[in-house]
Structure formats: C-alpha cells, structure tokens
Design a protein around this motif. Structure first.
Motif, short mmCIF file in Angstrom:
data_model
loop_
_atom_site.label_atom_id
_atom_site.label_comp_id
_atom_site.label_asym_id
_atom_site.label_seq_id
_atom_site.Cartn_x
_atom_site.Cartn_y
_atom_site.Cartn_z
N SER A 182 20.91 20.40 -50.54
CA SER A 182 21.11 19.06 -50.16
C SER A 182 22.14 19.07 -49.26
CB SER A 182 21.73 18.46 -51.58
OG SER A 182 22.58 19.35 -52.36
N PHE A 184 22.26 20.43 -46.32
CA PHE A 184 21.83 20.65 -45.09
C PHE A 184 21.28 19.27 -44.59
CE2 PHE A 184 21.70 24.88 -46.77
CZ PHE A 184 21.61 25.73 -45.54
N GLN A 185 21.18 19.14 -43.26
CA GLN A 185 20.67 18.02 -42.81
C GLN A 185 19.17 17.96 -42.91
OE1 GLN A 185 21.55 17.70 -38.68
NE2 GLN A 185 20.78 15.40 -38.52
N ASP A 186 18.63 16.71 -43.37
CA ASP A 186 17.16 16.47 -43.60
C ASP A 186 16.72 17.58 -44.82
OD1 ASP A 186 16.81 14.55 -41.71
OD2 ASP A 186 16.53 16.05 -40.29
N ASP A 197 15.95 24.97 -38.15
CA ASP A 197 17.10 23.96 -37.56
C ASP A 197 18.34 24.75 -37.82
OD1 ASP A 197 14.91 22.31 -36.90
OD2 ASP A 197 15.40 21.13 -39.15
N ARG A 198 18.77 25.45 -38.68
CA ARG A 198 20.01 26.00 -38.79
C ARG A 198 20.32 26.78 -37.56
NH1 ARG A 198 24.20 23.46 -41.62
NH2 ARG A 198 25.74 25.17 -42.29
N ASP A 210 34.52 21.73 -37.37
CA ASP A 210 33.81 20.97 -38.14
C ASP A 210 34.33 20.93 -39.44
OD1 ASP A 210 31.61 20.07 -36.17
OD2 ASP A 210 31.18 22.13 -36.16
N GLU A 212 32.74 21.37 -43.53
CA GLU A 212 31.59 21.64 -44.66
C GLU A 212 32.12 21.70 -45.75
OE1 GLU A 212 29.32 25.99 -45.33
OE2 GLU A 212 29.21 25.31 -43.19
#
Length: 725
Positions: A182, A184-186, A197-198, A210, A212
């Motif tokens: 949850s 992570f993006q998408d 993607d990561r 950033d 996190e």
C-alpha cells in the motif's frame, strides 16, 4: 566429478557476489559454477572437467602470465582484472584436500572509493554503524554496495539481504512480502509491475530529498546523491518527531489564520524594511485584493499613502491615527491605523491593525446633515408660527384699509400690492413648514403615472424648446401614498430646478421603478451638476446658488420636508458637468386605500347672515384685534379673552355665547385644545372655530369644531363660522 552448478536461473547468476571454481593439486578443473564461467567469459561446454588451468587462462582476456599464475597458485594471490568493463577481483587459496579454490568477486561498486577499498570500506562501515540514520549505497545497475546497520533496522532486513551485491529487486520484493504494497504508487498492480516501476524509478533518480512513510507510521527523510560514476548514495533519517512538530505548527498556524480571518479589522505584518509578510482576509479586502492574493512583494508604502515622514520606518509607522489606504484602482479608504513592534531587534516584525472608517465617517456626516436639517426644521417651524401671526395682522388691516378707502384708488392700489406680498409671505411660510415636515398633508392613494404624464404635458408646453422631456416609466399603474397636491408641487419644483440647470438645453428624464421601500421616482437632468460642497448643503433652507432674486433657497428643502413627512426617503447624486439625479422613494398605499378622484371646483357660497356672540381667545393682542374686527364686520357681537383662564370665567358666567374662536397655539393652563374640550362640556351646543398654524393640524372628529389656517382673512373666518350653522 560432479560440476558445481547452481539451481538459480541464469539471470540471477549475474547478481552473485562470488563465483567459485575448484581445481585439483595438478591444476585441473574439477567443477565451477555458472557465475565463474560468466565472469571469466568462458563457455562451460567447451571446457569440461579435467581441463588444465593453463588452457583456461589462455582464453581469459587480461590474465597474467603462466609463471606468475603458477607461482601465485602455489602461494595464493589476489588480482584485479578488468573484464567486460567491470573490475573483477580474483582470489586463489589452497583447499584442505590439497587442491585450490578460485573465487571471483565483482568489486566495481567499490571502485568509486578508490584504492583497494578494504580499509576505506571498513572505515565507512564503522562510521555508518555509529549513525542513527540508515545508509544504502547502490551500484549503477542497482546492486547493494553497502547497507548500514541503521538501514537494516529501519527496514527490518534479514541477514541474507545484507550481503553486498544483493540486487535492489530483492529488497523491493521483501518489502512487498511484508505487506508494504500500500506504500507503493499504484498498489493494485501485479507484483512484477510494482517491482519494475520501483527499479525504473531508482534508475532515473538524481540527487533529491523525499519523504517515505513506513507501515508503523514513522516518516523517513531520504536524501539521495548520484555520484559521477552512477553510484547512488541514500541517507535515511527518521524525521517522525520533526514531522509531527511541523504538523502541529501548521495546525496552529491554520488555527491562527482562521482566527485572524474571522476578525473584522484588517491585520498585516511586515518586516523592518516595510515588506509585507502576511495579512488576513479583511486586509486583502480592504486593500482591494482577492482573499487568496499573497501579500509578499508588496510594501507598506504601496498600501498606505499618508504615513507621516520620518528617518526610520519605526518613526513612520509607530502609534495610532487616521490614515488612508490605497487600492489598485487608486481609490482611498479612511482607516484607523494602529501599529506596534513585535519581537526583539534584529528580527523585527511589525503588526498593524486597520479599522475601515470610510462607511462610518460617511454615516456620521449623513447623520450630522440630518440632525442639522432637523434642527433647522424645528427652528423654521417656530419662526413660521410667528410669521403667521404677523401676516394675519397685516392681512386683516389691509383688508380693513381697502374697505375704508373705496374712494381712494391710490390707497387701494398700495394695499393690494401689500396684500400680494402677504400671500407671498404665506407661501414662504408654507415652504418653511414643508421643510420642517410640519405642513398639513392629506395623503391618499395617488395614480403616479397619471400625475407624471400630466406634469410632463405641462412642462412640454412651458419650458424652453431646447429641453427635451422624456419618460421612463415602469410597467403597470403604480400607486403611492402621499398628498397629491404636495407631490405634484414637489415634482414640479424639481423639474424647474432641472430646467434652470440646463440653460443651453438638454434632456429632462422622469422615471419610476419598484423599490423595496415603495416606488422610486427619479428626476434626472443633463445640466451643470453640483460640486461636493454644494451637494452637502442642497437641502438646507435658504441655501441657493442662483442669482439674487432668482430663488428663495426653499425649493429642495420643501421637497425634502414633504418626502420625509410622507414616510419616504430622498437622495441626490451629482457631479460637475455630469448633471444631477434626485431620487424620491414614497411608500405604497395601505391595503384599503384607493385613488381619490380630483375634487370638483369649489363654488363660492354666500355667507349666511346669522348673528350671535363670539368669544375670541387669542394671546397676541394684534392678532386678537384683527379677529375681533373680522367678527364685528361679519355682524357678530364679540368678547375677548387673552388666555384660557379668562375664557373659562366667561364660559362659566351668564353671558350667552354662540361661538368660541380660539388659537390652537394658546399656551398655559388650559391650553388651546384643553379649553375647547372644557368649553364643550360646559356649553354642549357651542360652535368652535380653531385657528391653526399651517402644518399643525390637530385630529378633529367633532362636527361642532371647524379649523381655519393662519393667516386668515374675513371670508375664511366667516365661512368657518357659517358652516357650523
């Protein structure tokens, strides 16, 4: 002998940090794993077990000479070779059975440190271990070079994933397996897509900062630095406490902003150079900006036009006083300015509160004008009473003089001229009373459009041909509740003033429209207009800008009094060269009121010759003398009393009385109205005539009482006495 093959897919062999091959004591190959073949760039199928080391080395690019290798194998060696653009460290050591183990390790990721890397790497490990923050170093192809103990604790990594050379992919899959999808993006994507993607995100990362979020609610600040050779260094710091503090400060700031926005006064803060730092919504509105307009970039001198002079900002802004705020459109607002310094010197912040006084000042000026007009109205009402008495005396004596000088035409001519002056004086008195809202009005439902159309027809035939009259009337047939004669006179007065303001011609417009308080009537001209100082005094009696003899200064004041007395409102808008607009608002009729038709012409009647005795009660001797003279000329026997007590004495006496003529303004005990009441009780059949000042109309329902207005002549008094029978 069996070969040392791994069961992992070939794709995974590239990620192994160590490749191994085993040789016997004669330097012949016993077995090797696939990674060893990969790093040496050899084909396992073409080099079966039993192949000599010498033969294998001959096929490896960049390998050392045979004697050196043989010597190194006997004593063990460590050698770095460049294979396929990567630095590979080869190490050979003797095994327990007399053979040799040849290991190959990719040390490219350590090359960014320089030198052998052994001592520096250990120093880095020691430093990172002492940090509370986590440190992760990745190679350009996303393999771990170093994971600090703090990083391992933050992500709760198993020991198997802390080995240098571990692919980042393994760490990502570990996080997903621990329920961090949850974060992570998408998160709804398949696992392989999430991982891809990561990894792509890490490939594209440069130097950045950033935040996190961890599953336990902690917030990590991630600072990344991309080195020149592609190595990515990431520093992880637990900033949960700081984030909570920032959120608390943000919440506090939002609460403070909400409180300031709820304040009606404008609040601004600015620094020691005068540059604005913040303001509330009231300030944004005061200065003519939108509620979300940022104040940064504005100076206090951009907003205030009359700050006092001074060598320092403190001298100019400190204290309290009336100032003017300037808007982007150039308009000014009068404000009550109060400013004080906040904070110590060196980081000075100024806080200014501004109360918009524009409307209040305007209201005070309007109230002052109204109060001044009311005071003048009260004064004029009293003056009008004295005027009426004077005019009554003058008119009565002039009438007597004309009757006695029938054979002297020159005397009659002079007396008639004086009598005309009396009538003008009576008209002047009427206007004074109109301004003071004391005139005698008989309100009824008036068909407004019929009245205006009749007035327009009259004007079109009587005014200068260069002036055009136009009507802009609302739909329907609106009615207002007012005295029709007074309304007609008021509108005619306004139209005459408008025509006088257009000596070179123009347009006179009469319009009507519905208003929340009734019906609005507007008289508008395209004439010279009025400057502000004239507008401020336009409704004052005797104030006029016309030449001597051209106006009395009572035109607008009488209209003002009529509208006010009728329960309406009046307003004026004008500017030099832009004409004048006067707007009257009159109430609608009550529900049961209907328009009253124009009364039929009055036919003169012959006065009856009934005679009797009249008691005249008038405190003013001159007025009393005129009243006695009129009654005597009408054939009545007259008695006089200067006040109420004397009149009661005569009423209680034996003298026969047919009528009582009393001044309504009679003072003392009893007053005029009280004397009438007591007289009717003592003598029920008594006829009563009350002399009233114009505008002071008592409520009378008794048919035995008649009213006559001052100044009265003999005919008016005789008619009132005769109508009582």
């Amino acid at each position: 002998m069996p070969q040392l093959h791994t069961t992992a897919p070939a794709r995974a062999q590239d990620a192994l940090p160590v490749a191994v091959a085993r040789f016997d004591a004669t330097l012949r190959l016993i077995a090797a794993d696939e990674a060893w073949w990969h790093w040496l760039g050899l084909d396992a199928c073409k080099n079966p077990p039993g192949s000599e080391l010498r033969t294998l080395l001959a096929r490896v690019p960049g390998a050392a000479g045979e004697e050196r290798i043989t010597t190194a194998l006997l004593g063990g060696f460590g050698e770095r070779l460049v294979i396929a653009g990567r630095q590979v460290e080869h190490r050979v050591r003797r095994a327990a059975d007399g053979g040799f183990l040849w290991t190959v390790e990719d040390v490219s990721a350590l090359s960014w440190i320089g030198g052998s890397g052994g001592g520096i790497s250990q120093a880095l490990r020691s430093l990172a271990g002492a940090l509370a923050d986590g440190v992760m170093i990745l190679t350009p192809d996303l393999r771990t070079v170093f994971l600090s103990p703090g990083f391992v604790r933050l992500y709760d990594l198993p020991q198997s994933l802390t080995v240098p050379g571990t692919p980042l992919e393994a760490l990502v899959r570990h996080r997903i397996s621990r329920g961090e999808r949850s974060l992570f993006q998408d998160p709804g994507k398949p696992e392989d897509d999430l991982v891809a993607d990561r990894l792509e995100m890490y490939r594209q990362l440069g130097s950045s900062v950033d935040e996190e979020l961890r599953p336990d609610g902690r917030v990590l600040e991630v600072r990344r630095v991309r080195l020149n050779d592609g190595v990515l260094v990431s520093l992880y710091t637990d900033v949960s406490q700081r984030v909570q503090t920032v959120r608390a400060l943000r919440d506090q700031d939002e609460r403070l902003t909400a409180i300031l926005d709820s304040v009606q006064d404008a609040v601004v803060t600015f620094d020691d150079r005068g540059w604005l730092e913040s303001w509330n919504r009231a300030a944004a509105a005061l200065f003519g900006y939108g509620p979300d307009y940022p104040p940064q970039g504005l100076s206090i001198d951009d907003l205030m036009v009359d700050l006092p002079p001074g060598d320092t900002l403190a001298e100019r802004v400190s204290g309290r006083g009336e100032r003017h705020a300037c808007r982007p459109d150039g308009s000014l607002r009068l404000v009550d300015w109060q400013c004080a310094r906040l904070g110590p010197r060196g980081r000075t912040l100024w806080l200014a509160t501004l109360y918009d006084m524009t409307e209040r000042k305007a209201a005070e000026e309007r109230l002052g004008r109204v109060q001044r007009l009311e005071a003048i109205g009260t004064l004029t009402g009293g003056i009008a009473h004295d005027f009426n008495n004077l005019l009554t005396v003058i008119q009565g004596n002039l009438q007597w003089l004309q009757e006695k000088a029938q054979d002297k035409p020159d005397v009659i001519t002079i007396a008639q001229a004086a009598e005309r002056a009396v009538r003008r004086g009576a008209d002047l008195t009427q206007r004074l009373l109109a301004f003071g809202a004391r005139q005698r009005l008989k309100p009824s439902a008036v068909l407004l459009h019929d009245l205006i159309k009749g007035l327009a027809d009259l004007l079109s035939r009587s005014i200068d041909a260069g002036i055009r009259v136009q009507l802009q009337l609302m739909a329907g047939e609106p009615t207002v509740y007012a005295d029709p004669r007074a309304l007609d006179a008021a509108l005619l007065n306004l139209c005459r003033n408008a025509c006088d303001a257009m000596p070179s011609g123009g347009v006179l417009t009469l319009s009507t429209e519905a208003d929340s308080a009734g019906i609005a009537i507007t008289v508008r001209d395209t004439g010279e207009g009025m400057p502000p100082d004239v507008q401020a005094r336009a409704f004052e009696p005797f104030f006029t800008t016309k030449a001597v003899g051209k106006g009395t200064g009572l035109g607008l004041s009488s209209v003002y009094g009529f509208v006010t007395q009728s329960g309406g409102a009046i307003g004026l808008v004008s500017a030099p060269g832009q004409g004048t607009e006067i707007r009257l608002v009159l109430p609608r009729p009550p529900g049961d009121a209907a328009p009253v038709p124009e009364p039929a012409p009055v036919i003169p009647v012959v006065l009856p010759t009934r005679r009797g005795t009249v008691l005249v009660v008038e405190p003013d001797p001159d007025v009393c003398a005129v009243a006695l003279m009129h009654c005597a000329d009408l054939g009545y026997t007259v008695l006089a009393a200067p006040d109420g007590r004397a009149a009661l004495g005569l009423l209680d006496g034996p003298t026969a009385l047919d009528a009582l003529f009393v001044a309504h303004s009679l003072g003392g005990d009893p007053s005029g109205p009280q004397l009438v009441e007591r007289a009717l009780v003592r003598r029920p059949g008594l006829r009563v005539v009350v002399a009233i000042d114009i505008g002071r109309v008592p409520q009378v329902s008794n048919p035995a009482i008649m009213l006559v207005e001052k100044p009265y002549d003999r005919a008016a008094l005789g008619k009132a006495l005769a109508e009582l029978g």
